[in-house]
Scaffold this motif. Sequence first.
Motif, PDB file in Angstrom:
ATOM      1  N   THR A  14      15.085  -4.499  46.513  1.00 48.65           N
ATOM      2  CA  THR A  14      15.009  -4.565  45.051  1.00 48.65           C
ATOM      3  C   THR A  14      15.992  -5.593  44.506  1.00 48.65           C
ATOM      4  OG1 THR A  14      14.358  -2.229  44.920  1.00 48.65           O
ATOM      5  CG2 THR A  14      15.236  -3.243  42.921  1.00 48.65           C
ATOM      6  N   ILE A  15      17.227  -5.541  44.988  1.00 48.89           N
ATOM      7  CA  ILE A  15      18.239  -6.517  44.568  1.00 48.89           C
ATOM      8  C   ILE A  15      17.801  -7.922  44.984  1.00 48.89           C
ATOM      9  CG2 ILE A  15      20.650  -7.225  44.820  1.00 48.89           C
ATOM     10  CD1 ILE A  15      21.309  -4.279  45.403  1.00 48.89           C
ATOM     11  N   GLU A  16      17.191  -8.000  46.148  1.00 47.99           N
ATOM     12  CA  GLU A  16      16.708  -9.293  46.633  1.00 47.99           C
ATOM     13  C   GLU A  16      15.634  -9.863  45.724  1.00 47.99           C
ATOM     14  OE1 GLU A  16      14.967 -10.469  50.903  1.00 47.99           O
ATOM     15  OE2 GLU A  16      16.774  -9.253  50.934  1.00 47.99           O
ATOM     16  N   GLY A  17      14.788  -8.988  45.186  1.00 46.40           N
ATOM     17  CA  GLY A  17      13.756  -9.441  44.254  1.00 46.40           C
ATOM     18  C   GLY A  17      14.348 -10.074  43.019  1.00 46.40           C
ATOM     19  N   ILE A  18      15.460  -9.490  42.530  1.00 46.22           N
ATOM     20  CA  ILE A  18      16.141 -10.059  41.359  1.00 46.22           C
ATOM     21  C   ILE A  18      16.707 -11.437  41.690  1.00 46.22           C
ATOM     22  CG2 ILE A  18      18.067  -9.762  39.751  1.00 46.22           C
ATOM     23  CD1 ILE A  18      17.739  -6.721  40.142  1.00 46.22           C
ATOM     24  N   SER A  19      17.375 -11.538  42.839  1.00 44.44           N
ATOM     25  CA  SER A  19      18.020 -12.806  43.204  1.00 44.44           C
ATOM     26  C   SER A  19      17.002 -13.895  43.525  1.00 44.44           C
ATOM     27  CB  SER A  19      18.964 -12.594  44.394  1.00 44.44           C
ATOM     28  OG  SER A  19      18.264 -12.128  45.526  1.00 44.44           O
ATOM     29  N   LEU A  20      15.838 -13.520  44.053  1.00 49.88           N
ATOM     30  CA  LEU A  20      14.808 -14.517  44.374  1.00 49.88           C
ATOM     31  C   LEU A  20      14.192 -15.144  43.126  1.00 49.88           C
ATOM     32  CD1 LEU A  20      12.831 -12.763  47.281  1.00 49.88           C
ATOM     33  CD2 LEU A  20      13.992 -14.971  47.442  1.00 49.88           C
ATOM     34  N   ALA A  21      14.250 -14.421  42.004  1.00 51.83           N
ATOM     35  CA  ALA A  21      13.497 -14.831  40.814  1.00 51.83           C
ATOM     36  C   ALA A  21      13.958 -16.140  40.206  1.00 51.83           C
ATOM     37  CB  ALA A  21      13.563 -13.723  39.764  1.00 51.83           C
ATOM     38  N   GLY A  22      15.201 -16.537  40.456  1.00 55.91           N
ATOM     39  CA  GLY A  22      15.743 -17.721  39.798  1.00 55.91           C
ATOM     40  C   GLY A  22      15.079 -19.018  40.175  1.00 55.91           C
ATOM     41  N   LEU A  23      14.463 -19.084  41.354  1.00 59.01           N
ATOM     42  CA  LEU A  23      13.856 -20.349  41.755  1.00 59.01           C
ATOM     43  C   LEU A  23      12.415 -20.514  41.284  1.00 59.01           C
ATOM     44  CD1 LEU A  23      14.438 -22.846  44.205  1.00 59.01           C
ATOM     45  CD2 LEU A  23      12.193 -21.821  44.555  1.00 59.01           C
ATOM     46  N   PRO A  24      11.488 -19.615  41.636  1.00 54.93           N
ATOM     47  CA  PRO A  24      10.084 -19.852  41.247  1.00 54.93           C
ATOM     48  C   PRO A  24       9.856 -19.867  39.748  1.00 54.93           C
ATOM     49  CG  PRO A  24      10.364 -17.659  42.188  1.00 54.93           C
ATOM     50  CD  PRO A  24      11.628 -18.401  42.447  1.00 54.93           C
ATOM     51  N   SER A  25      10.703 -19.178  38.971  1.00 52.83           N
ATOM     52  CA  SER A  25      10.511 -19.169  37.523  1.00 52.83           C
ATOM     53  C   SER A  25      10.876 -20.501  36.885  1.00 52.83           C
ATOM     54  CB  SER A  25      11.366 -18.054  36.893  1.00 52.83           C
ATOM     55  OG  SER A  25      12.743 -18.292  37.125  1.00 52.83           O
ATOM     56  N   ILE A  26      11.623 -21.339  37.589  1.00 54.58           N
ATOM     57  CA  ILE A  26      12.130 -22.596  37.035  1.00 54.58           C
ATOM     58  C   ILE A  26      11.532 -23.822  37.716  1.00 54.58           C
ATOM     59  CG2 ILE A  26      14.249 -23.910  36.575  1.00 54.58           C
ATOM     60  CD1 ILE A  26      15.755 -21.239  36.658  1.00 54.58           C
TER      61      ILE A  26
END
Length: 400
Positions: free
Chosen positions: A107-119
């Motif tokens: 779950t924490i990993e999902g939060i940290s992964l989000a910064g790249l594909p969203s930008i």
Amino acid sequence: MIQKGTKLFRKISFAFFAAGFNTFAILYCVQPLMPEFSKEFSVSPTTASLSLSITTMVLAVSMLIFGSLSEVWGRKPIMIVSMLASSVFCILTAFSSNFHVLLVLRTIEGISLAGLPSIAMAYLGEEIESKSLGAAMGLYICGNSIGAVFGRVFSGMISDYFGWQIAIGGIGLISLAATLIFWNTLPPSQHFKARPFVMRKLGLSLMDHLKAPSLICLFVIGFLLLGSNVALFNYIAYVLLEKPYSLSPTTISWTFLIMIIGMFSSVWTGKLIDRHGKQKLLFTSLLLALIGVCLTWEANLLMKIVGLGFFTCGFFGAHAVASSWVGQIALQNKAQASSLYLFFYYTGSSVGGTLGGLFWSAYGWGGVISMNVGFLLIGFILWACVSKMVQNAKKVTKIA
């Protein structure tokens, strides 16, 4: 604006190839390990699928936040922190003492992964000229597919010999190397203009995208695409472990090499967009995916593999078209539009992965196929809607 064929274009493309590799290797490394989780932690296939579904769901929500924050803080810094944090948490996941701890870390990993594909798509849309954007997006998605393939095959093979812990930890270490490549290679944004942090304005601009029918159609297409993809590949492993196939985990992990087709289809589709148009290519890609799903109904192992190949080609092609189309239709706040597309896209992964488990438990492989066919048929309806809206918009522009 950066043009295709220049040194800077190649530099940016290589950086995002590494970034896509990092993100998708971490995200999908648990997919071939689900039967291992079922065995070691005594959980059902549907519960084991949460190791992927919960990550993609949190990823989807977090991308809305990171996409908005990047309009204020900039593109590159957030992407670097995202890649670094996700690599570290991937390594920590290898030390999970039980399935609940594993889910918390994922779950924490999902939060940290989000910064790249969203930008990523916003950065490319701002820095790359429109005629070269399709090729740049195709190369980025190519990195996604290679990362997804490597993460699945590597973790499947290593877990068969050394255990799932070593497999996940190894993915984390390799992702750290990809992070350093991205950090040193990607140039800072040249056309980004920071906006003041006003939550109300950011929220209103987000809602503006949700009021555009053509964008909503593309968002839902993304939802259906990844939902069908995850459902298909989540449960094919359970099928191949059973009789009459009785394949080993290592052999099953090699079937994920079929994802390499995605590398070629995404790049190929990106190059063909300017020549044939997004409407024709999206229809063709959806058709290939539908044919592939139907072919996996065959009991013959070779036909199942061929079906997976057709589906993969169509899936990556459709994703390349839909994602680049969002960047073209959204004239302002492109990062938010991209993050909304990816919100629906990864929500589809969570819904499709879990819903596919229910169909699998109730109806077996035929149930998973039926669900996927339904998803793709809805995709054709949405394709027709967005095509008509785009054509009408062009007519209005000509008249004006």
